[in-house]
Design an enzyme around this catalytic site. Sequence first.
Site, PDB file in Angstrom:
ATOM      1  N   GLY A 171      -3.171  69.300  17.440  1.00 46.95           N
ATOM      2  CA  GLY A 171      -3.241  70.268  18.525  1.00 46.95           C
ATOM      3  C   GLY A 171      -4.420  69.973  19.417  1.00 46.95           C
ATOM      4  O   GLY A 171      -5.083  68.940  19.281  1.00 46.95           O
ATOM      5  N   GLY A 172      -4.705  70.890  20.344  1.00 46.69           N
ATOM      6  CA  GLY A 172      -5.755  70.656  21.305  1.00 46.69           C
ATOM      7  C   GLY A 172      -7.147  70.731  20.728  1.00 46.69           C
ATOM      8  O   GLY A 172      -8.098  70.208  21.318  1.00 46.69           O
ATOM      9  N   MET A 173      -7.320  71.363  19.567  1.00 45.34           N
ATOM     10  CA  MET A 173      -8.652  71.542  19.002  1.00 45.34           C
ATOM     11  C   MET A 173      -8.876  70.707  17.750  1.00 45.34           C
ATOM     12  O   MET A 173      -9.962  70.698  17.194  1.00 45.34           O
ATOM     13  CB  MET A 173      -8.883  73.021  18.686  1.00 45.34           C
ATOM     14  CG  MET A 173      -8.845  73.907  19.915  1.00 45.34           C
ATOM     15  SD  MET A 173      -8.995  75.651  19.474  1.00 45.34           S
ATOM     16  CE  MET A 173     -10.653  75.659  18.793  1.00 45.34           C
ATOM     17  N   LYS A 191      -8.211  70.192   7.998  1.00 52.77           N
ATOM     18  CA  LYS A 191      -8.223  70.344   9.448  1.00 52.77           C
ATOM     19  C   LYS A 191      -9.547  69.826   9.978  1.00 52.77           C
ATOM     20  O   LYS A 191     -10.619  70.247   9.517  1.00 52.77           O
ATOM     21  CB  LYS A 191      -8.020  71.805   9.851  1.00 52.77           C
ATOM     22  CG  LYS A 191      -7.903  71.997  11.363  1.00 52.77           C
ATOM     23  CD  LYS A 191      -7.444  73.400  11.716  1.00 52.77           C
ATOM     24  CE  LYS A 191      -7.236  73.553  13.219  1.00 52.77           C
ATOM     25  NZ  LYS A 191      -6.742  74.901  13.574  1.00 52.77           N
ATOM     26  N   ASP A 291      -2.388  84.637  18.278  1.00 57.46           N
ATOM     27  CA  ASP A 291      -1.514  83.493  18.555  1.00 57.46           C
ATOM     28  C   ASP A 291      -0.336  83.473  17.583  1.00 57.46           C
ATOM     29  O   ASP A 291       0.039  82.431  17.060  1.00 57.46           O
ATOM     30  CB  ASP A 291      -2.301  82.187  18.480  1.00 57.46           C
ATOM     31  CG  ASP A 291      -1.544  81.015  19.119  1.00 57.46           C
ATOM     32  OD1 ASP A 291      -0.618  81.282  19.915  1.00 57.46           O
ATOM     33  OD2 ASP A 291      -1.873  79.856  18.818  1.00 57.46           O
ATOM     34  N   LYS A 293       3.283  83.235  16.445  1.00 57.98           N
ATOM     35  CA  LYS A 293       4.512  82.611  16.924  1.00 57.98           C
ATOM     36  C   LYS A 293       5.182  81.935  15.734  1.00 57.98           C
ATOM     37  O   LYS A 293       4.529  81.687  14.700  1.00 57.98           O
ATOM     38  CB  LYS A 293       4.209  81.601  18.022  1.00 57.98           C
ATOM     39  CG  LYS A 293       3.245  80.499  17.621  1.00 57.98           C
ATOM     40  CD  LYS A 293       2.935  79.588  18.798  1.00 57.98           C
ATOM     41  CE  LYS A 293       1.885  78.539  18.437  1.00 57.98           C
ATOM     42  NZ  LYS A 293       1.568  77.669  19.579  1.00 57.98           N
ATOM     43  N   PRO A 294       6.466  81.612  15.829  1.00 54.42           N
ATOM     44  CA  PRO A 294       7.161  80.997  14.685  1.00 54.42           C
ATOM     45  C   PRO A 294       6.527  79.691  14.217  1.00 54.42           C
ATOM     46  O   PRO A 294       6.597  79.361  13.034  1.00 54.42           O
ATOM     47  CB  PRO A 294       8.576  80.759  15.229  1.00 54.42           C
ATOM     48  CG  PRO A 294       8.753  81.811  16.275  1.00 54.42           C
ATOM     49  CD  PRO A 294       7.406  81.954  16.917  1.00 54.42           C
ATOM     50  N   ASP A 309      -3.080  79.001  11.362  1.00 57.43           N
ATOM     51  CA  ASP A 309      -3.708  78.757  12.660  1.00 57.43           C
ATOM     52  C   ASP A 309      -4.383  80.013  13.213  1.00 57.43           C
ATOM     53  O   ASP A 309      -3.877  80.655  14.133  1.00 57.43           O
ATOM     54  CB  ASP A 309      -2.693  78.207  13.662  1.00 57.43           C
ATOM     55  CG  ASP A 309      -3.397  77.495  14.818  1.00 57.43           C
ATOM     56  OD1 ASP A 309      -4.621  77.670  14.965  1.00 57.43           O
ATOM     57  OD2 ASP A 309      -2.733  76.766  15.564  1.00 57.43           O
TER      58      ASP A 309
END
Length: 862
Positions: A171-173, A191, A291, A293-294, A309
Site C-alpha cells: 500500500g501507500g504506507m 508490516k 477505513d 471496507k471489505p 489495517d
Amino acid sequence: MSQWSITLHGPSGIISMVDTGESQFVIGTETASDVFTVVGEGVTLRHAWVWIGEAGLQVEDLGGGTLVNGYSITERVQVEYPASVQVGELTLIFELKAVQSAAVSATPSSMDITMPQRALTKSKASMEATIPQKTQTRSGVQTAVIPIESASSDSAPLRGEYKLVREIARGGMGQIYFGEDPQLKRNVAVKVSSVSEDGEDLRFSKEAEVLAQLAHPNIVPIYNIGVDGQSRPFYSMKLIKGRTLQAVLNLIRDGDSAAIKDYPRAALLTIFRKVCDAMMFAHSKGILHRDMKPENIMVGEYGEVLVMDWGLAKVLGEREENASALSRVNDTGDYGMTMEGEVMGTPQYMSPEQANGMVAELDQRSDIYSLGGILYAILTLRPPIDGMTLNEVLTKVKNGSISSMVSRRGGKGGVDLNAPAAMGGEVPEALQAVTLKAMATDRNRRYATVELFAWDIERYQSGFATQAEDAGSWKRMKLWVGRNKVLAGSAAAMLVVVSGFTARVVQKGREASEALQNLRETAPTFAVRAQDALREGQFEEALKAATFAVKLENLNGEYHTLRGNVLQVLLRWSEALEEYQTSVRLGAKDKAQENLTLTEELIAREKKEGEAKAKLALFEALNAQGRQYEAMEFGKGLGDFWKERKKDLSALPELVKRLEAKLLPVPGTAVVMSKTELTVGEWKLYLKAEGLPGWQQPVKEWKQDDEHPVVWINWYKAKQFCEWLSAKTGKEWRLPTDAEWDAAAGTSMYPWGDYFPPKWEDGNYAVLEDGKDDPQKVGVDGIKGTAPVGSFKPNVLGFYDLGGNVDEWTGNVRSGAKSDVRNRRGSSWLTGGGAALKVPSRISIGSSYADSTVGFRLVRGF
C-alpha cells in the site's frame, strides 16, 4: 548513479515498466527522439514535459491538460517521489529505485511552486516506496532480514531476526510480508513502513499502539515492533491464511461454485456480525477505524474473521498533529483505495463527514456508515457509490447518492453472468432499510451505536422485524407466522372447528389455562388473515378472523383497531366506536384515535345529512388514510358517488402528452403503437383525471415505481381505459389486434432475434443461461417481478418489452372460444422455456383474469 522506475498504467492496469537515470523528455503520441511515446485516449502529440532529477520530479503541461498527484497544473511544478502524472486516460508512476551517495543537487531556479505532498519523505537510508495501484505491483521476491532489539535499556535485549520470505500486500504506507520467526518457529505477517524518516513514522507507530490496545478475537493481534537494518519501522502480527472479504465477494460475483456454496447470504451476514463485534470493542476503547471496507476484513480458512489495517485509526479525544499537513492521494481511478490527509478513508466507503474533512467532529457513527457500506457490498456484490472520477465519487458521498440496491446477474451493476440467484434478485426490504439507515447522510439518523446496528441484523436473521424498517403490526405478525409455521398452520386449519370451543375456553380459563395460552399464540395468524380479507373486500370473512384474534388476545389494542376498521366499512359504526375506544384505552392511540374521531363524525353526519352523505365521507376518509383497497370495494355500493368527487383537470393533458410521445408507426398497418407498456405513472394520471381511488402497490414481493408497467389489469379494465381515453380525446385508442402486435414484433423467431437463450439485455424473462426455466424467477437479468419499461434493448422497430416484463392484452377473441376469452401476447417476467417465448406464442384466458404478469399497451389510428 540514482535510478528511477516509470510504470505506465492504462484503464485495464499496467501497460509497461522501464528504468531510467536522470533525464528530461516530453510525454505524447508523437514519435520523436525527445518524446516518451504513449498511445491513449485524450493524449496529445506533445502533452506534457517532465524532468526526473535528484531534487524531485518537475512537470509542465504543454496544453493537453495534465494532473500531477491528482491536481490539475497550470504552470511548472516540482514534487517528490513517488509521484503520478496523468495524461488523458494514461497515468505514469515515477518511483525512486536507488539513491546516489553524492549530495543532492539544488532545485533548479525555474521552479515556481511545489505541489502538496502526502506524508511521504525520502529516507536517508536506501528504501523502496510505492503508492496504491489498481493492479498488483511487482510480486515480493525479496528476502530480507530484520534484526530485532528492544529499545529499553532496563531490560535484557530481545535479539533475533525475522526472515522475509515474500511480499503479500502493498500500500501507500508500507508493505506486508510473509515472514518466519526463528525464535518461536512460527510464520508471521510483518508490516514494514515505506514512508519513514530516520526510523520514525508517527502514523505507523500509532497504528501499532492502537493494535496493542485491541486484544479481541476479531481484530488481528500484534506481536512485536521494531526498526530494521534500513531504518524502517516494522511490526509483526498474526498471519492469517485466508482471503479478504472483498476477494470472497469477487469470487461470488464471478460465479465461483465453491465460494457460492461456502458463503451464502446467511454466512456473509454472520461474518458481518463478527466485524460488528470487533468495532463494538474498538469503540468501547474510544478508537475509530476510519477505513472500514471489505478489503480490510480477512476471512480465515477456519471461520476466523479479523479486521485489519488500522493505519488511519483515530483515538477519540486525541489531537492529530499531522492531519493538517496531509493532502489528497493521487486519483488513480481506483476509488476503493485508501486516501490520506484532511480527507481520510476509502472514497466509496467513507462517511459524508469524512469526505468533507471534518476530522475533529468524527465519532463512531462515521464507522457505522462505513459498516453500512460493507453490508451494501455483501448484499449487492458492489460498492455503494459509483463514479467515473474521484471528485464524482466524493460528491456523491457528500450528497448521499447511494446506488440502487438491485443486484443483477449480468451486465448491470457490475455483477457478472454467473452470480448466484440468491444475489440476483432485489435485496430483501428489511436489509435495504437496515443498510440505508446505517448510511444515512445525516449522521443523527444513523444507528447510534454498532450494537444497535448488529442487533438489527440479528433480528433479521432470527425472523423478526428490524427497527430500521419500522414494520407495521401486519408485517410483524407475518414474520411470527414464518417463525412458527407449524403452529400457524394448525391455527388456520382450526379456525372453523375451534371457534365455538374457544368461546368456552375463554369462559373457563382457569380450567384450561394451558390450552388457552396455546391458542393465544395463534392470534397473529388470524389478525393477518383479517387484514388480507379486508384488502380483498371480503368484509364478513375479515370480521370473523378479527373477532377471533380479539377473543384470543383481548388486551391487544391493535387487534381492536383492526376489528373496528372492519365494522367501520360494514357500516356498524356504534360497534366500531366501542372497538376504537377500547384500543385507545389499551394504548394503541394513533390510528385508533383518528378513527374514533372519524366514526363519531360519521354517526353525527348520518343523523344530520343522511346515510348517503355519511357513506361518501367515509369513502373519502378511507382514501385519505391510505386504505384504498377497502375504499374501492366499499365504493361499489355507492352508486353515482363518482359524480361528486373532485377530478384533477390537469391530469388528462399530461397523460395524453405522455402517451402520444411514445407512439411509433407499425409497418403494414394503419395504426401507431406505444413503444412501451402502459406504466404505473400513466395509470395514476388516469385515476387522478377521473377522481378515482389512488393507485396502491398490488404485489408484496417487489416494489413498483411510476416507470414499471401497471399490472393486475384485466381485459375489461384495459378496454374501459381505452374507451374513456377515446371519449376524452376524440381519437380512437384501443388494444392492438394480434395482427398489429405481430407486425410490431417483426419477423424474428423471438422478440430479441433468432437465437436462444436470450441475453440479459434482451428482456425480463425467467430463463437461465442454459435456456432452462429459472425456479427463482429472476433469469439472467437478475430481476424478480416487473422492471421499469425500456430497461432492455428495443427491437429493430423501436418497440420495448414485446417479450418479457408483462403479458399484454390484445383485442382478439380466441378462435372458436366464448367471447370472454381473450389473447395475451409477449410473455412476462415469469415466463421460461423456449416455446412460450417465441413471437407467435399467445395465451388465451378469461377477460376477467388479472395478476402480477398482466398489463397492456395502446394503439391509435393515424
